[in-house]
Enzyme design. Structure first.
Site, PDB file in Angstrom:
ATOM      1  N   ASN A 221       8.032  -5.646  -1.309  1.00  0.00           N
ATOM      2  CA  ASN A 221       8.002  -4.555  -0.340  1.00  0.00           C
ATOM      3  C   ASN A 221       6.558  -4.502   0.176  1.00  0.00           C
ATOM      4  O   ASN A 221       5.692  -3.917  -0.472  1.00  0.00           O
ATOM      5  CB  ASN A 221       8.400  -3.227  -0.982  1.00  0.00           C
ATOM      6  CG  ASN A 221       8.430  -2.101   0.050  1.00  0.00           C
ATOM      7  OD1 ASN A 221       7.941  -2.266   1.179  1.00  0.00           O
ATOM      8  ND2 ASN A 221       8.983  -0.968  -0.338  1.00  0.00           N
TER       9      ASN A 221
ATOM     10  N   GLU B 266      12.992  -9.345   0.731  1.00  0.00           N
ATOM     11  CA  GLU B 266      12.169  -8.250   1.263  1.00  0.00           C
ATOM     12  C   GLU B 266      12.928  -6.935   1.062  1.00  0.00           C
ATOM     13  O   GLU B 266      14.120  -6.849   1.389  1.00  0.00           O
ATOM     14  CB  GLU B 266      11.939  -8.507   2.763  1.00  0.00           C
ATOM     15  CG  GLU B 266      11.072  -7.475   3.440  1.00  0.00           C
ATOM     16  CD  GLU B 266      10.857  -7.797   4.923  1.00  0.00           C
ATOM     17  OE1 GLU B 266      11.249  -8.905   5.381  1.00  0.00           O
ATOM     18  OE2 GLU B 266      10.324  -6.919   5.628  1.00  0.00           O
TER      19      GLU B 266
ATOM     20  N   ARG C 148      13.654   4.411  12.016  1.00  0.00           N
ATOM     21  CA  ARG C 148      12.430   5.210  12.030  1.00  0.00           C
ATOM     22  C   ARG C 148      11.635   4.907  13.300  1.00  0.00           C
ATOM     23  O   ARG C 148      12.197   4.450  14.289  1.00  0.00           O
ATOM     24  CB  ARG C 148      11.628   4.938  10.751  1.00  0.00           C
ATOM     25  CG  ARG C 148      12.420   5.315   9.476  1.00  0.00           C
ATOM     26  CD  ARG C 148      11.623   5.084   8.215  1.00  0.00           C
ATOM     27  NE  ARG C 148      10.413   5.910   8.176  1.00  0.00           N
ATOM     28  CZ  ARG C 148       9.442   5.739   7.286  1.00  0.00           C
ATOM     29  NH1 ARG C 148       9.532   4.776   6.373  1.00  0.00           N
ATOM     30  NH2 ARG C 148       8.380   6.516   7.303  1.00  0.00           N
TER      31      ARG C 148
ATOM     32  N   ARG D 129       5.106  10.917  -2.582  1.00  0.00           N
ATOM     33  CA  ARG D 129       4.866  10.594  -1.170  1.00  0.00           C
ATOM     34  C   ARG D 129       6.132  10.841  -0.347  1.00  0.00           C
ATOM     35  O   ARG D 129       7.179  10.228  -0.607  1.00  0.00           O
ATOM     36  CB  ARG D 129       4.487   9.107  -1.052  1.00  0.00           C
ATOM     37  CG  ARG D 129       4.362   8.616   0.367  1.00  0.00           C
ATOM     38  CD  ARG D 129       4.235   7.098   0.404  1.00  0.00           C
ATOM     39  NE  ARG D 129       4.207   6.638   1.770  1.00  0.00           N
ATOM     40  CZ  ARG D 129       4.362   5.380   2.129  1.00  0.00           C
ATOM     41  NH1 ARG D 129       4.569   4.441   1.222  1.00  0.00           N
ATOM     42  NH2 ARG D 129       4.329   5.035   3.394  1.00  0.00           N
TER      43      ARG D 129
ATOM     44  N   TYR E 166      11.390   8.931   0.881  1.00  0.00           N
ATOM     45  CA  TYR E 166      11.361   7.918  -0.177  1.00  0.00           C
ATOM     46  C   TYR E 166      11.974   8.390  -1.495  1.00  0.00           C
ATOM     47  O   TYR E 166      12.084   7.587  -2.426  1.00  0.00           O
ATOM     48  CB  TYR E 166       9.916   7.462  -0.405  1.00  0.00           C
ATOM     49  CG  TYR E 166       9.293   6.805   0.815  1.00  0.00           C
ATOM     50  CD1 TYR E 166       9.742   5.571   1.259  1.00  0.00           C
ATOM     51  CD2 TYR E 166       8.261   7.430   1.531  1.00  0.00           C
ATOM     52  CE1 TYR E 166       9.188   4.969   2.383  1.00  0.00           C
ATOM     53  CE2 TYR E 166       7.692   6.831   2.640  1.00  0.00           C
ATOM     54  CZ  TYR E 166       8.163   5.600   3.064  1.00  0.00           C
ATOM     55  OH  TYR E 166       7.610   5.000   4.166  1.00  0.00           O
TER      56      TYR E 166
ATOM     57  N   HIS F  51      12.829  -2.692   1.651  1.00  0.00           N
ATOM     58  CA  HIS F  51      12.270  -1.446   2.179  1.00  0.00           C
ATOM     59  C   HIS F  51      13.109  -0.302   1.638  1.00  0.00           C
ATOM     60  O   HIS F  51      14.344  -0.343   1.735  1.00  0.00           O
ATOM     61  CB  HIS F  51      12.271  -1.434   3.710  1.00  0.00           C
ATOM     62  CG  HIS F  51      11.419  -2.525   4.271  1.00  0.00           C
ATOM     63  ND1 HIS F  51      10.043  -2.441   4.285  1.00  0.00           N
ATOM     64  CD2 HIS F  51      11.743  -3.728   4.774  1.00  0.00           C
ATOM     65  CE1 HIS F  51       9.558  -3.559   4.799  1.00  0.00           C
ATOM     66  NE2 HIS F  51      10.563  -4.363   5.089  1.00  0.00           N
TER      67      HIS F  51
ATOM     68  N   PRO G 144       0.791  -1.229   0.000  1.00  0.00           N
ATOM     69  CA  PRO G 144       0.000   0.000   0.000  1.00  0.00           C
ATOM     70  C   PRO G 144       0.828   1.287   0.000  1.00  0.00           C
ATOM     71  O   PRO G 144       1.877   1.365   0.639  1.00  0.00           O
ATOM     72  CB  PRO G 144      -0.826  -0.102   1.292  1.00  0.00           C
ATOM     73  CG  PRO G 144      -0.136  -1.123   2.119  1.00  0.00           C
ATOM     74  CD  PRO G 144       0.517  -2.073   1.169  1.00  0.00           C
ATOM     75  N   ASN G 145       0.315   2.230  -0.744  1.00  0.00           N
ATOM     76  CA  ASN G 145       0.852   3.595  -0.856  1.00  0.00           C
ATOM     77  C   ASN G 145       2.128   3.688  -1.692  1.00  0.00           C
ATOM     78  O   ASN G 145       2.620   4.779  -1.955  1.00  0.00           O
ATOM     79  CB  ASN G 145       1.090   4.222   0.530  1.00  0.00           C
ATOM     80  CG  ASN G 145      -0.190   4.331   1.319  1.00  0.00           C
ATOM     81  OD1 ASN G 145      -1.168   4.877   0.807  1.00  0.00           O
ATOM     82  ND2 ASN G 145      -0.220   3.809   2.526  1.00  0.00           N
TER      83      ASN G 145
ATOM     84  N   ALA H 272       3.366  -0.932   4.654  1.00  0.00           N
ATOM     85  CA  ALA H 272       2.855  -0.934   6.030  1.00  0.00           C
ATOM     86  C   ALA H 272       2.421  -2.328   6.489  1.00  0.00           C
ATOM     87  O   ALA H 272       2.464  -2.629   7.690  1.00  0.00           O
ATOM     88  CB  ALA H 272       1.692   0.042   6.157  1.00  0.00           C
TER      89      ALA H 272
HETATM   90  C1  DQA Z   1       8.402   0.889   3.620  1.00  0.00           C
HETATM   91  C2  DQA Z   1       8.504   1.124   5.140  1.00  0.00           C
HETATM   92  C3  DQA Z   1       7.153   0.921   5.821  1.00  0.00           C
HETATM   93  O1  DQA Z   1       7.278   1.125   7.216  1.00  0.00           O
HETATM   94  C4  DQA Z   1       6.133   1.899   5.270  1.00  0.00           C
HETATM   95  O2  DQA Z   1       4.872   1.664   5.844  1.00  0.00           O
HETATM   96  C5  DQA Z   1       6.069   1.887   3.782  1.00  0.00           C
HETATM   97  C6  DQA Z   1       7.293   1.748   2.996  1.00  0.00           C
HETATM   98  C7  DQA Z   1       9.694   1.236   2.884  1.00  0.00           C
HETATM   99  O3  DQA Z   1       9.803   0.840   1.735  1.00  0.00           O
HETATM  100  O4  DQA Z   1      10.578   1.898   3.430  1.00  0.00           O
HETATM  101  O5  DQA Z   1       5.010   2.103   3.203  1.00  0.00           O
HETATM  102  O6  DQA Z   1       8.114  -0.489   3.403  1.00  0.00           O
END
Ligand code: DQA
Length: 145
Positions: free
Chosen positions: A75, A99, A108, A19, A24, A101, A11-12, A78
């Site tokens: 990825n 995985e 964080r 964003r 990011y 991120h 998501p997102n 959240a």
């Molecule tokens: C994320 C880190 C997560 O905590 C966050 O909710 C994201 C992006 C990252 O790629 O750094 O949406 O997975």
């Protein structure tokens, strides 16, 4: 064809580019997909690069990957911090799971420090920005090559 790699984004992540750019960066998922495709040029591997804001759709994609893909780069965004469903789906997949991120989740808020998905990941890349996806593709090629 050597095989198919699934890159799955939670998501997102469709909002990358606008964003929270201070966290990011300003690249979009489409930019990253292009660079991953370039890395796969001539390798015989195909790429499926997907994003969903919905946990169930991510689970569906992972289940489909059991038959269709040789590796998953994920990825979970959240959902990393909450989704037993995504972890359970990944546990049914027998190939490499990497995985990614974009940000360094350990640097964080405390609620981001733990990823449930890591229990099934062969490796984790965090804090390398969007380059993390390319590093994961390179790792998959090494593992499957
Ligand atoms: C994320 C880190 C997560 O905590 C966050 O909710 C994201 C992006 C990252 O790629 O750094 O949406 O997975």
């Amino acid at each position: 064809m050597a095989g198919r790699i699934l890159v799955l984004n939670g998501p997102n992540l469709n909002m990358m580019g606008t964003r929270e750019p201070e966290i990011y960066g300003t690249e979009t998922l489409a930019d990253v997909e292009k660079r991953c495709l370039t890395l796969l040029d001539g390798t015989g591997f195909e790429l499926d690069f997907k994003q969903s804001n919905h946990e169930g759709e991510l689970v569906d994609r992972i289940q489909q990957a059991i038959e269709a893909h040789q590796a998953i780069i994920i990825n979970p965004a959240a959902y990393s911090h909450s989704s037993i469903a995504i972890l359970d789906a990944l546990k049914m997949f027998s190939g490499p799971v990497l995985e990614v991120h974009i940000s360094n989740i350990h640097h964080r808020e405390a609620f981001r420090h733990k990823s449930l998905v890591t229990a099934r990941a062969n490796g984790v890349i965090a804090g390398f920005g969007m380059q993390g996806y390319e590093l994961a593709v390179q790792r998959v090629l090494r593992l499957l090559g």
